[in-house]
Write an enzyme that holds these catalytic residues in place. Structure first.
Site, mmCIF file in Angstrom:
data_model
loop_
_atom_site.group_PDB
_atom_site.id
_atom_site.type_symbol
_atom_site.label_atom_id
_atom_site.label_comp_id
_atom_site.label_asym_id
_atom_site.label_seq_id
_atom_site.Cartn_x
_atom_site.Cartn_y
_atom_site.Cartn_z
ATOM 1 N N THR A 146 9.828 -1.689 6.076
ATOM 2 C CA THR A 146 8.973 -2.886 5.898
ATOM 3 C C THR A 146 9.264 -3.410 4.838
ATOM 4 O O THR A 146 9.408 -4.546 4.864
ATOM 5 C CB THR A 146 7.432 -2.201 6.088
ATOM 6 O OG1 THR A 146 7.293 -1.603 7.055
ATOM 7 C CG2 THR A 146 6.597 -3.583 5.785
ATOM 8 N N ASP B 71 0.832 -1.077 -0.169
ATOM 9 C CA ASP B 71 -0.058 -0.043 0.000
ATOM 10 C C ASP B 71 0.952 1.325 -0.011
ATOM 11 O O ASP B 71 0.705 2.177 -0.473
ATOM 12 C CB ASP B 71 -0.914 0.134 1.095
ATOM 13 C CG ASP B 71 -0.202 -0.212 2.817
ATOM 14 O OD1 ASP B 71 0.830 -0.488 2.741
ATOM 15 O OD2 ASP B 71 -0.838 -0.138 3.557
ATOM 16 N N ILE B 72 1.852 1.319 0.832
ATOM 17 C CA ILE B 72 2.686 2.457 1.063
ATOM 18 C C ILE B 72 3.992 2.144 1.604
ATOM 19 O O ILE B 72 4.291 1.334 2.212
ATOM 20 C CB ILE B 72 1.883 3.354 1.944
ATOM 21 C CG1 ILE B 72 2.586 4.727 2.072
ATOM 22 C CG2 ILE B 72 1.808 2.713 3.461
ATOM 23 C CD1 ILE B 72 1.602 5.897 2.705
ATOM 24 N N ASP C 186 7.009 3.866 3.430
ATOM 25 C CA ASP C 186 7.256 5.085 4.148
ATOM 26 C C ASP C 186 8.552 5.459 4.478
ATOM 27 O O ASP C 186 9.273 5.783 3.727
ATOM 28 C CB ASP C 186 6.332 4.928 5.529
ATOM 29 C CG ASP C 186 6.229 6.068 6.609
ATOM 30 O OD1 ASP C 186 7.450 6.739 6.690
ATOM 31 O OD2 ASP C 186 5.245 6.493 7.086
ATOM 32 N N THR C 187 9.171 4.708 5.564
ATOM 33 C CA THR C 187 10.644 5.054 5.977
ATOM 34 C C THR C 187 11.428 3.681 5.013
ATOM 35 O O THR C 187 12.565 4.123 4.579
ATOM 36 C CB THR C 187 11.160 4.466 7.159
ATOM 37 O OG1 THR C 187 10.659 3.259 7.215
ATOM 38 C CG2 THR C 187 10.372 5.503 7.913
ATOM 39 N N GLY C 188 10.617 2.656 4.486
ATOM 40 C CA GLY C 188 11.196 1.776 3.778
ATOM 41 C C GLY C 188 11.688 0.424 4.332
ATOM 42 O O GLY C 188 12.214 -0.374 3.961
HETATM 43 P P1 IMP Z 1 7.567 1.905 6.483
HETATM 44 O O1 IMP Z 1 8.343 0.497 7.386
HETATM 45 O O2 IMP Z 1 7.817 3.152 7.399
HETATM 46 O O3 IMP Z 1 8.056 2.075 5.087
HETATM 47 O O4 IMP Z 1 6.132 1.882 6.921
HETATM 48 C C1 IMP Z 1 5.289 1.055 5.915
HETATM 49 C C2 IMP Z 1 4.121 0.569 6.496
HETATM 50 O O5 IMP Z 1 3.692 1.320 7.501
HETATM 51 C C3 IMP Z 1 3.093 0.440 5.510
HETATM 52 O O6 IMP Z 1 2.995 -0.750 4.943
HETATM 53 C C4 IMP Z 1 1.632 1.030 6.137
HETATM 54 O O7 IMP Z 1 1.021 -0.103 6.583
HETATM 55 C C5 IMP Z 1 2.118 1.745 7.320
HETATM 56 N N1 IMP Z 1 2.134 3.257 6.857
HETATM 57 C C6 IMP Z 1 3.139 4.108 6.495
HETATM 58 N N2 IMP Z 1 2.575 5.196 6.455
HETATM 59 C C7 IMP Z 1 1.148 5.214 6.465
HETATM 60 C C8 IMP Z 1 0.250 6.236 6.603
HETATM 61 O O8 IMP Z 1 0.377 7.474 6.138
HETATM 62 N N3 IMP Z 1 -1.025 5.698 6.670
HETATM 63 C C9 IMP Z 1 -1.161 4.550 7.032
HETATM 64 N N4 IMP Z 1 -0.303 3.430 7.224
HETATM 65 C C10 IMP Z 1 0.800 3.890 6.836
HETATM 66 MG MG MG Z 2 1.035 -2.143 4.627
#
Ligand code: IMP
Ligand code: MG
Length: 181
Positions: free
Chosen positions: A113, A106-107, A109-111
């Protein structure tokens, strides 16, 4: 589109209309179709639950090559802050060894995940891994992982709707809303 959404004491306002989401999915599907049109093998579309459900169903309907579907569930978010830890919650039910895999998120963010996820999928022996995300926050993305397909880039603000949640609520909204600043 609702003019405002109130959840958990926070206010969210309209951000991306469903029409625009659909156009972005048309574009990304066209890129994937072009890249996969001459492939002989059958790729696995790997939906990252729960957030990518809506995106994956729309994307798959636009793919014009044969593919399989599988899913994996991870979680790293609590509330509106990334916990910075990824855990694999629900394992894979498809043997990916030797397979081409298109991870659908879906998204990013930091990368973190997606980096963890790509490592998990590499560990299964998949021969080719592509990453497709509906949304990317370039201002916070660590760029450690190559993202092959991005439907839309957004600023570093918390959003919900079209699969994305705020503490599990809001995934069913057809449009995307952003937290009011
Ligand atoms: P990351 O590991 O920081 O890239 O976060 C990724 C995960 O955080 C995504 O798979 C989402 O489930 C969740 N996430 C990141 N940003 C948002 C947001 O703005 N709204 C809702 N969920 C988010
Ligand atoms: Mg997600």
């Amino acid at each position: 589109m609702k003019s405002q959404v109130h959840l958990g004491g926070k206010t969210f306002v309209p951000f991306i209309h469903n029409d625009e989401i659909m156009k972005s999915i048309d574009r990304v599907a066209a890129q994937i179709n072009a890249d996969f049109k001459d492939r002989e093998d059958i790729p696995v579309i790997l939906c990252v639950l729960n957030g990518a459900v809506m995106f994956t169903t729309e994307l798959m309907q636009r793919l014009d090559f044969d593919c399989e579907f599988s899913s994996i569930r991870l979680s790293s978010y609590q509330g509106t802050q990334s916990t910075g830890r990824t855990k694999q919650v629900l394992g894979l039910t498809t043997d990916l060894s030797g397979r081409s895999v298109i991870i659908v998120e879906d998204i990013v963010d930091t990368g973190r995940t997606i980096a963890d996820l790509v490592a998990i999928i590499k560990g299964t022996g998949a021969k080719d891994i592509k990453v497709c995300t509906l949304l990317l926050k370039p201002d916070v993305f660590d760029r450690a992982t190559h993202i092959d397909y991005v439907a839309m880039e957004i600023p570093n603000r918390f959003i919900l709707g079209f699969g994305l949640d705020y503490d599990q609520v809001g995934r069913n909204y057809k449009d995307i809303y952003v937290i009011e600043q």
